[in-house]
Scaffold this active site. Structure first.
Site, PDB file in Angstrom:
ATOM      1  CD  GLN B 112      -2.499   1.107   2.764  1.00 31.33           C
ATOM      2  OE1 GLN B 112      -1.945   0.591   3.732  1.00 31.33           O
ATOM      3  NE2 GLN B 112      -3.682   1.668   2.862  1.00 31.33           N
ATOM      4  CB  SER B 115       2.274   6.685   4.815  1.00 33.91           C
ATOM      5  OG  SER B 115       1.185   6.098   5.458  1.00 33.91           O
ATOM      6  CD  GLU B 232      -4.873   0.286   6.871  1.00 38.67           C
ATOM      7  OE1 GLU B 232      -5.220   1.255   6.163  1.00 38.67           O
ATOM      8  OE2 GLU B 232      -3.701   0.069   7.193  1.00 38.67           O
ATOM      9  CD  GLU B 365      -2.672   9.289  19.629  1.00 38.99           C
ATOM     10  OE1 GLU B 365      -2.361   8.698  18.569  1.00 38.99           O
ATOM     11  OE2 GLU B 365      -2.245   8.947  20.737  1.00 38.99           O
TER      12      GLU B 365
HETATM   13  C1  FAD Z   1       4.430  -0.888  11.369  1.00 39.65           C
HETATM   14  C2  FAD Z   1       3.856   0.110  10.427  1.00 39.65           C
HETATM   15  C3  FAD Z   1       3.465  -0.289   9.159  1.00 39.65           C
HETATM   16  C4  FAD Z   1       2.944   0.637   8.252  1.00 39.65           C
HETATM   17  N1  FAD Z   1       2.621   0.204   7.004  1.00 39.65           N
HETATM   18  C5  FAD Z   1       2.168   1.104   6.098  1.00 39.65           C
HETATM   19  C6  FAD Z   1       1.911   0.713   4.757  1.00 39.65           C
HETATM   20  O1  FAD Z   1       2.070  -0.449   4.394  1.00 39.65           O
HETATM   21  N2  FAD Z   1       1.498   1.629   3.869  1.00 39.65           N
HETATM   22  C7  FAD Z   1       1.302   2.922   4.219  1.00 39.65           C
HETATM   23  O2  FAD Z   1       0.890   3.700   3.379  1.00 39.65           O
HETATM   24  N3  FAD Z   1       1.542   3.349   5.481  1.00 39.65           N
HETATM   25  C8  FAD Z   1       1.975   2.463   6.432  1.00 39.65           C
HETATM   26  N4  FAD Z   1       2.249   2.874   7.724  1.00 39.65           N
HETATM   27  C9  FAD Z   1       2.138   4.307   8.026  1.00 39.65           C
HETATM   28  C10 FAD Z   1       1.034   4.697   8.974  1.00 39.65           C
HETATM   29  O3  FAD Z   1      -0.198   4.638   8.342  1.00 39.65           O
HETATM   30  C11 FAD Z   1       1.361   6.125   9.490  1.00 39.65           C
HETATM   31  O4  FAD Z   1       2.576   6.037  10.222  1.00 39.65           O
HETATM   32  C12 FAD Z   1       0.285   6.681  10.353  1.00 39.65           C
HETATM   33  O5  FAD Z   1      -0.858   6.959   9.603  1.00 39.65           O
HETATM   34  C13 FAD Z   1       0.735   7.952  11.117  1.00 39.65           C
HETATM   35  O6  FAD Z   1       1.311   8.905  10.287  1.00 39.65           O
HETATM   36  P1  FAD Z   1       2.702   9.561  10.664  1.00 39.65           P
HETATM   37  O7  FAD Z   1       3.645   8.466  10.915  1.00 39.65           O
HETATM   38  O8  FAD Z   1       3.029  10.540   9.615  1.00 39.65           O
HETATM   39  O9  FAD Z   1       2.488  10.311  12.039  1.00 39.65           O
HETATM   40  P2  FAD Z   1       1.846  11.778  12.232  1.00 39.65           P
HETATM   41  O10 FAD Z   1       0.626  11.917  11.427  1.00 39.65           O
HETATM   42  O11 FAD Z   1       2.909  12.800  12.064  1.00 39.65           O
HETATM   43  O12 FAD Z   1       1.427  11.697  13.749  1.00 39.65           O
HETATM   44  C14 FAD Z   1       2.341  11.925  14.836  1.00 39.65           C
HETATM   45  C15 FAD Z   1       1.554  11.942  16.130  1.00 39.65           C
HETATM   46  O13 FAD Z   1       0.609  13.004  16.099  1.00 39.65           O
HETATM   47  C16 FAD Z   1      -0.683  12.531  16.330  1.00 39.65           C
HETATM   48  N5  FAD Z   1      -1.646  13.288  15.541  1.00 39.65           N
HETATM   49  C17 FAD Z   1      -1.596  13.592  14.214  1.00 39.65           C
HETATM   50  N6  FAD Z   1      -2.686  14.277  13.846  1.00 39.65           N
HETATM   51  C18 FAD Z   1      -3.459  14.402  14.938  1.00 39.65           C
HETATM   52  C19 FAD Z   1      -4.725  14.995  15.211  1.00 39.65           C
HETATM   53  N7  FAD Z   1      -5.460  15.565  14.257  1.00 39.65           N
HETATM   54  N8  FAD Z   1      -5.182  14.919  16.466  1.00 39.65           N
HETATM   55  C20 FAD Z   1      -4.474  14.310  17.438  1.00 39.65           C
HETATM   56  N9  FAD Z   1      -3.283  13.735  17.255  1.00 39.65           N
HETATM   57  C21 FAD Z   1      -2.791  13.777  16.017  1.00 39.65           C
HETATM   58  C22 FAD Z   1      -0.645  11.068  15.877  1.00 39.65           C
HETATM   59  O14 FAD Z   1      -1.663  10.311  16.478  1.00 39.65           O
HETATM   60  C23 FAD Z   1       0.731  10.662  16.332  1.00 39.65           C
HETATM   61  O15 FAD Z   1       0.710  10.308  17.674  1.00 39.65           O
HETATM   62  C24 FAD Z   1       2.779   1.975   8.640  1.00 39.65           C
HETATM   63  C25 FAD Z   1       3.154   2.376   9.930  1.00 39.65           C
HETATM   64  C26 FAD Z   1       3.691   1.461  10.815  1.00 39.65           C
HETATM   65  C27 FAD Z   1       4.070   1.926  12.191  1.00 39.65           C
END
Ligand code: FAD
Lengths: 370, 395
Positions: B112, B115, B232, B365
């Site tokens: 997928q 991100s 998902e 969150e």
């Molecule tokens: C093991 C693993 C596998 C993954 N596999 C895939 C994959 O196969 N394909 C893919 O596309 N993605 C994948 N991901 C990505 C995953 O979907 C993202 O990491 C996730 O959506 C969070 O985005 P970010 O890492 O940019 O964190 P951010 O969005 O930067 O968030 C950082 C922190 O801020 C908080 N936050 C952000 N916005 C808000 C809000 N509006 N209110 C309150 N809190 C908030 C979050 O909850 C988090 O605690 C994977 C992630 C992991 C850990």
């Protein structure tokens, strides 16, 4: 794996729920409960009569041939959910569940027991067990009442719930189980934390009772009733929690501070979302307990312990959140939140604490203490 | 509509014609797909029979009892759980026929590409560009994706890219099926806290995607992506697990087998978590029963939240329970696993890997926001990004 529990509500159960809810909405609004509580007489005999006899709630657990509705624990659980949602001050848990289960546990050939059961199932008499509300399934059964011979009973039992609304008390004495008319005992009302489920000390001083069962049968019947009562209390706790959640969500959507509804603040949204999750989980746990009782599966004691260990905490937390998120209003006497908090907290101690039920889980799931 | 009994007959016919004991697993799976017993609620010819979804359990139970091979959903989870339902909902007839069979058989693994370094929780802010070329009717994709699980084993990817930066961020996104072997796709392992690289960075440089691999209309990619994301999140709640299935199993086993580890403080926590795990199991079961009875409840959005918290607390307890042993870690060698295996590894791995449960597939969150707004009807956050063109957003 054993057959899964049926965790949904049947159509008949939903019909029963509507009937009970309509009655309570109409006859038991929070303001009316407060007024009664202030007058020192929380029970509403007219409401009880309609619920017990009119809707037939008192006899749900009793087979038709013994004068009841021939329904079961799943239906009783639905009634308790609604009674919890309304913090209704009616002796359902004590008379409709605990006393009824004790009588059902007596020897069916005991004419006295079966006659009393019919009276209770029809709602004509309120009968409550003279045991402390805190008495837990799986705990040793105390017998503070002695038989001086020929059913002349002496002793005293504290913390008896709904005794002040009862016509007859079920007394566990050293020589068996006795039905004792309230006229034979002295009742000392206590000042309860939960205003909607009054407590009293029952004094017996040469009271004359009718013997219903021998000691072994009596103890087994009481133990079984405590187990069923604990399992069904979980549904009352779900009802309490649900009211608190619904009411709180409604409040935070309309209350404005900082030029926004307070429900748009993420700190509150997340708390309420978590609470919703807990309430949804509590519902599954309580439904499992009710279904386990209804089917009499070998899993029942564990499932009941799980439900009690989980649901009492959820009800208390929901009520605490309700008070907190209503701010100053939540601390007032006029707002009903306190009735729910008091009921939830007292229910957490009733029929075994969460800690007690966790220790039962330890036994059943073979996870022994060190 | 096909009944449970008719389905059972079909399963027995399949088993009779291809006895699992003497049939190669791949051959059995192909026969199962072609008999419409792969995912029974899919249409005929696409591995299904248009049967009610709830009847899948009947098929699975019967096949499991007969010792039939399964298609290892852990290896192809993204394809099964996310790509397939999206292709089914939005794909052309040709796309469905091309992709669903090898996907289900596990011949083609999917990943997928959603991100990006600048777009995680705020996925709709993504910046990977796709530009259409009239002459060849192809799209050229440039950008960087991140945290992409299984990109190193995947043959295909679901991909969202920006096709019109002048529109607000939720518009101007288009959804594609991307060939991971196409020139310009570069996968670099991204080592994670467990020491291994289950996910990757994916660099897309001048990647050509034929328009026939677009899923849904140009500019409608967000609606398509919502289907993927919804699937998902619910794919986890639908599973049926036995009592003491999941993360609580190894802790309970250690407690029973090694009395020397027991302390009173740990006992209380173990019992609390055991009860919560059992309640979570029942909540999932209730959800499954609601779905089967056609009364889908909102509990589904909550199951992922519950499992994330429980997995983390239980695995944390397990490390403590194991005392000195909890101080050790199995193996820090950098590996690129094909599957995520929670139970086959040691407690330290479980503890570390479970940290991802509250991040992957939407953070806890964000899910709490969703429950609060869609289930409880609480007001949305005030926001100022809705009507701004994507190109004018703060980054
Ligand atoms: C093991 C693993 C596998 C993954 N596999 C895939 C994959 O196969 N394909 C893919 O596309 N993605 C994948 N991901 C990505 C995953 O979907 C993202 O990491 C996730 O959506 C969070 O985005 P970010 O890492 O940019 O964190 P951010 O969005 O930067 O968030 C950082 C922190 O801020 C908080 N936050 C952000 N916005 C808000 C809000 N509006 N209110 C309150 N809190 C908030 C979050 O909850 C988090 O605690 C994977 C992630 C992991 C850990």
């Amino acid at each position: 794996m054993s057959a899964p529990f049926d965790l949904l509500y049947s159509e008949a159960e939903e019909e029963l729920r509507s009937a009970v809810r309509a009655l309570l909405t109409d006859r038991c609004p929070p303001a009316a409960i407060l007024a009664r509580v202030e007058g020192g007489r929380p029970h509403d005999p007219g409401l009880w009569e309609t619920l017990a006899a009119g809707i037939g709630a008192a006899g749900l657990l009793v087979p038709e041939k013994l004068g009841g509705q021939g329904a079961g624990h799943r239906e009783a659980a639905v009634v308790l959910e609604e009674l919890g949602r309304a913090v209704a001050p009616v002796p359902y848990l004590t008379s409709g569940v605990l006393a009824t289960e004790i009588l059902l546990g007596c020897d069916p050939s005991s004419a006295e027991a079966m006659t009393l059961l019919r009276e209770v199932a029809s709602g004509r008499q309120v009968c409550v067990p003279a045991v402390p509300l805190t008495l837990a399934p799986g705990a040793p059964l105390p017998t503070p009442v002695r038989d001086a011979g020929g059913g002349v009973l002496s002793g005293s039992v504290g913390f008896v719930a709904d005794a002040v609304a009862a016509d007859v008390l079920l007394v566990l004495a050293d020589t068996g189980l006795y039905a004792v008319p309230v006229a034979e005992v002295s009742l000392t009302a206590l000042v309860p934390l939960d205003l909607t489920r009054p407590l009293a000390t029952v004094g017996l001083d040469g009271a004359i009772g009718t013997r219903l069962a021998d000691p072994a049968t009596a103890r087994a019947a009481v133990a079984g009733a405590l187990l069923a009562g604990a399992g069904l209390l979980a549904s009352e706790q779900v009802g309490i929690a649900e009211w608190c959640l619904t009411e709180t969500v409604a409040h935070v959507r309309t209350r404005h501070q900082f030029n926004r509804p307070i429900g748009s603040f993420q700190a509150l949204k997340h708390r309420l979302a978590r609470l919703w999750l807990d309430v949804a989980s509590a519902r599954a746990a309580a439904r499992a307990a009710a279904d386990a009782l209804a089917t009499g599966t070998a899993d029942a004691p564990l499932t009941i312990a799980v439900a009690q260990a989980y649901c009492s905490g959820v009800a208390v937390r929901a009520a605490e959140e309700c008070v907190q998120l209503h701010g100053g209003t939540g601390m007032t006497w006029e707002h009903p939140a306190h009735l729910y908090l008091k009921r939830a907290k007292a229910a957490a101690a009733a029929l075994g604490t969460a800690g007690h039920h966790r220790s039962l889980v330890a036994d059943f799931a073979e996870l022994p203490a060190p | 509509m096909i009944t449970a009994e008719e389905l059972l007959t079909r399963v027995r016919d399949l088993l009779a014609a291809h006895p699992p004991a003497t049939t190669a697993p791949a051959d059995f799976l192909r026969a199962r797909f072609d008999a419409g017993l792969a995912w029974v609620h899919y249409p005929e010819g696409l591995g299904g029979l248009g049967a009610p979804r709830a009847l899948q359990a009947v098929v699975d139970g019967e096949l499991e009892a007969a010792g039939a091979p399964d298609n290892d959903p852990r290896r192809i989870g993204i394809g099964l759980g996310m790509a397939a339902p999206t292709i089914l909902a939005y794909g052309t007839e040709e796309q469905k026929r091309r992709f669903l069979r090898p996907l289900w058989l596990g011949e083609e693994v999917w990943c997928q590409l959603f991100s990006e370094p600048g777009a995680g929780s705020d996925l709709a802010a993504l910046g990977t560009r796709a530009v259409h070329d009239e002459a060849s009717d192809e799209w050229t994709v440039d950008g960087q994706k991140v945290w992409t699980s299984s990109a190193h084993t995947a043959r295909w990817a679901i991909l969202i890219a920006r096709t019109d930066p002048s529109l607000p961020k939720h518009q101007g996104i288009t959804y594609f099926l991307c060939d991971m072997h196409a020139p310009g796709v570069e996968v670099r392992p991204l080592r994670q806290i467990t020491g291994e690289a289950e996910f990757n960075e994916v660099f897309l440089t001048g990647v050509r995607i034929p328009d026939s691999h677009r899923l849904g209309a140009v500019g409608q990619g967000w609606a398509v992506a919502r289907t993927t994301l919804m699937n998902e999140r619910v794919s986890i709640g639908g599973m049926r697990i036995p009592r003491e299935g999941g993360m609580i199993a190894p802790v309970a086993a250690a407690w029973r087998e090694r009395p020397a580890l027991r302390t009173h403080a740990l006992h209380q926590r173990l019992l609390e978590l055991w009860v919560e795990a059992e309640v979570a199991r029942l909540t999932g079961e209730r959800l499954r029963q609601q779905l089967a009875a056609g009364q889908p409840g909102p509990e589904g959005s909550g199951m992922k939240l519950t499992f994330a918290r429980l997995n983390q607390e239980i695995s944390g307890l397990e490390v403590e329970l194991l005392a000195e042993e909890g101080l050790l870690y199995e193996d820090w060698t950098m590996r690129r696993p094909e599957i995520v295996d929670f139970t086959g590894r040691d407690a330290g791995y479980r503890y570390l890997r479970a940290k991802g449960n509250s991040i992957e597939g939407g953070t806890s969150e964000i899910l709490l926001n969703i429950v609060a707004e869609r289930v409880l009807g609480l007001p949305p956050e005030p926001r100022d990004d809705k009507d701004l063109a994507w190109k004018d957003l703060a980054r």
